[in-house]
Design a protein around this motif. Structure first.
Motif, short mmCIF file in Angstrom:
data_model
loop_
_atom_site.label_atom_id
_atom_site.label_comp_id
_atom_site.label_asym_id
_atom_site.label_seq_id
_atom_site.Cartn_x
_atom_site.Cartn_y
_atom_site.Cartn_z
N HIS A 43 16.64 -24.70 2.24
CA HIS A 43 15.51 -23.79 2.44
C HIS A 43 15.75 -22.87 3.63
CE1 HIS A 43 11.62 -22.56 4.19
NE2 HIS A 43 11.36 -22.26 2.93
N GLU A 44 16.21 -23.44 4.72
CA GLU A 44 16.44 -22.63 5.92
C GLU A 44 17.53 -21.59 5.67
OE1 GLU A 44 16.62 -23.41 10.67
OE2 GLU A 44 17.58 -24.89 9.39
N VAL A 45 18.61 -21.99 5.00
CA VAL A 45 19.71 -21.07 4.70
C VAL A 45 19.22 -19.93 3.80
CG1 VAL A 45 21.94 -20.86 3.53
CG2 VAL A 45 21.50 -22.81 5.03
N TRP A 46 18.54 -20.27 2.72
CA TRP A 46 18.06 -19.26 1.77
C TRP A 46 17.02 -18.34 2.41
CZ3 TRP A 46 19.49 -17.83 -3.12
CH2 TRP A 46 20.48 -18.60 -3.72
N THR A 47 16.20 -18.89 3.27
CA THR A 47 15.17 -18.08 3.91
C THR A 47 15.80 -17.03 4.81
OG1 THR A 47 13.58 -19.88 3.78
CG2 THR A 47 13.12 -18.15 5.38
N TYR A 48 16.76 -17.44 5.63
CA TYR A 48 17.39 -16.50 6.55
C TYR A 48 18.44 -15.62 5.89
CZ TYR A 48 15.03 -18.91 10.34
OH TYR A 48 14.08 -19.44 11.17
N ALA A 49 19.12 -16.12 4.86
CA ALA A 49 20.20 -15.36 4.23
C ALA A 49 19.72 -14.42 3.12
CB ALA A 49 21.25 -16.31 3.66
N VAL A 50 18.61 -14.76 2.45
CA VAL A 50 18.16 -13.94 1.32
C VAL A 50 16.74 -13.41 1.54
CG1 VAL A 50 17.78 -13.87 -1.17
CG2 VAL A 50 19.66 -15.23 -0.26
N ALA A 51 15.78 -14.28 1.84
CA ALA A 51 14.38 -13.85 1.92
C ALA A 51 14.15 -12.87 3.07
CB ALA A 51 13.46 -15.06 2.07
N LEU A 52 14.62 -13.18 4.25
CA LEU A 52 14.40 -12.29 5.39
C LEU A 52 15.08 -10.93 5.20
CD1 LEU A 52 12.92 -12.15 8.06
CD2 LEU A 52 14.95 -13.08 9.17
N PRO A 53 16.36 -10.88 4.77
CA PRO A 53 16.95 -9.56 4.49
C PRO A 53 16.21 -8.80 3.39
CG PRO A 53 18.68 -11.19 4.71
CD PRO A 53 17.38 -11.94 4.71
N ALA A 54 15.72 -9.51 2.37
CA ALA A 54 14.97 -8.85 1.29
C ALA A 54 13.68 -8.25 1.84
CB ALA A 54 14.67 -9.84 0.16
N ILE A 55 13.01 -8.96 2.74
CA ILE A 55 11.79 -8.43 3.35
C ILE A 55 12.11 -7.20 4.18
CG2 ILE A 55 9.99 -8.89 5.08
CD1 ILE A 55 10.04 -11.84 4.04
N ILE A 56 13.21 -7.27 4.92
CA ILE A 56 13.60 -6.13 5.76
C ILE A 56 13.98 -4.92 4.90
CG2 ILE A 56 15.35 -5.29 7.39
CD1 ILE A 56 15.32 -8.20 8.56
N VAL A 57 14.80 -5.14 3.86
CA VAL A 57 15.27 -4.02 3.03
C VAL A 57 14.16 -3.51 2.12
CG1 VAL A 57 16.83 -3.40 1.15
CG2 VAL A 57 17.69 -4.71 3.08
N TRP A 58 13.58 -4.40 1.31
CA TRP A 58 12.61 -3.97 0.31
C TRP A 58 11.20 -3.80 0.89
CZ3 TRP A 58 15.55 -2.04 -3.00
CH2 TRP A 58 16.68 -2.69 -3.50
N GLY A 59 10.81 -4.70 1.77
CA GLY A 59 9.45 -4.66 2.28
C GLY A 59 9.22 -3.64 3.39
N VAL A 60 10.23 -3.45 4.23
CA VAL A 60 10.09 -2.54 5.37
C VAL A 60 10.97 -1.30 5.18
CG1 VAL A 60 10.36 -2.30 7.87
CG2 VAL A 60 9.52 -4.44 6.92
N GLY A 61 12.21 -1.50 4.79
CA GLY A 61 13.17 -0.41 4.71
C GLY A 61 12.82 0.66 3.70
N ILE A 62 12.49 0.26 2.50
CA ILE A 62 12.19 1.24 1.45
C ILE A 62 10.95 2.06 1.80
CG2 ILE A 62 11.51 1.49 -0.97
CD1 ILE A 62 14.53 0.97 -0.51
N PRO A 63 9.84 1.45 2.22
CA PRO A 63 8.70 2.28 2.63
C PRO A 63 9.04 3.18 3.83
CG PRO A 63 7.95 0.06 2.20
CD PRO A 63 9.45 0.03 2.16
N ALA A 64 9.87 2.69 4.75
CA ALA A 64 10.25 3.50 5.91
C ALA A 64 11.08 4.71 5.47
CB ALA A 64 11.03 2.66 6.92
N VAL A 65 11.99 4.52 4.54
CA VAL A 65 12.79 5.63 4.02
C VAL A 65 11.88 6.63 3.31
CG1 VAL A 65 14.55 6.27 2.31
CG2 VAL A 65 14.96 4.37 3.86
N GLY A 66 10.94 6.12 2.52
CA GLY A 66 9.98 6.99 1.85
C GLY A 66 9.16 7.80 2.83
N LEU A 67 8.68 7.15 3.88
CA LEU A 67 7.91 7.84 4.90
C LEU A 67 8.75 8.90 5.60
CD1 LEU A 67 5.30 8.15 6.56
CD2 LEU A 67 6.19 6.38 8.09
N HIS A 68 10.00 8.55 5.92
CA HIS A 68 10.91 9.50 6.55
C HIS A 68 11.11 10.74 5.68
CE1 HIS A 68 14.35 11.17 8.66
NE2 HIS A 68 15.03 11.12 7.52
N LYS A 69 11.32 10.53 4.38
CA LYS A 69 11.51 11.66 3.46
C LYS A 69 10.25 12.52 3.38
CE LYS A 69 15.67 10.89 1.92
NZ LYS A 69 16.76 11.81 2.23
#
Length: 175
Positions: A142-168
């Motif tokens: 659980h700890e490995v999957w949370t830090y290796a997959v879930a957290l990056p997914a939150i950063i990329v999809w949850g924060v990154g994509i809306p941030a890129v959209g806002l920037h555009k």
């Protein structure tokens, strides 16, 4: 804006907090509006419920699905441009990407946050994943999957994509 509001409210409603009766009623009403985004993509049928790593498999498949779907869209529009010589295929591809991300965003963020949604079911202080009570939180896989997959997914999809959209939007606001 309203769709994003509904998506966030459904995400927040999924956490086990002691909400008041009024807030719980509000969440249950808003859940009906988020039905489409809850069902797409639905990978639960691929993995049997007795699979001990089902939660991890669903997380990984959901996290990479936009890349696959956008890749298929790119192949389709590239082949159309090659065969038909159309000049506006790039704009259509961008529209495909925007619609895909908009439809998948709630499911991506929700699936990623499920890895942080733990509960003490035995009353002994050990927490288990609410989506799969066979997985003990913050131990081993659980700890490995949370830090290796879930957290990056939150950063990329949850924060990154809306941030890129806002920037555009900010960059091109004068158009």
């Amino acid at each position: 804006i309203f769709a994003n509001y509904i998506q966030w409210m459904i995400l927040i409603a999924g956490f086990d907090f002691q909400w008041g009766e009024e807030v719980t009623t509000l969440f249950s009403i808003q859940r009906y509006f988020g039905f489409l985004s809850d069902q797409f993509p639905q990978f639960s049928c691929i993995f049997p419920s007795e699979n001990p790593k089902r939660a991890f498999s669903l997380l990984l498949l959901t996290s990479i699905s936009p890349v696959f779907i956008i890749g298929v869209g790119a192949l389709i529009w590239a082949s159309k441009a090659f065969l038909g010589g159309k000049q506006d295929t790039y704009n259509k591809f961008i529209a495909t990407v925007v619609v895909t991300i908009f439809l998948l965003h709630p499911a991506l963020v929700r699936r990623s946050f499920t890895m942080f949604n733990c509960q003490d079911v035995l009353g002994d202080g050990s927490e288990y994943l609410r989506s799969d009570y066979t997985i003990e939180c913050w131990e081993g896989s659980h700890e490995v999957w949370t830090y290796a997959v879930a957290l990056p997914a939150i950063i990329v999809w949850g924060v990154g994509i809306p941030a890129v959209g806002l920037h555009k939007l900010v960059k091109n606001h004068s158009r």
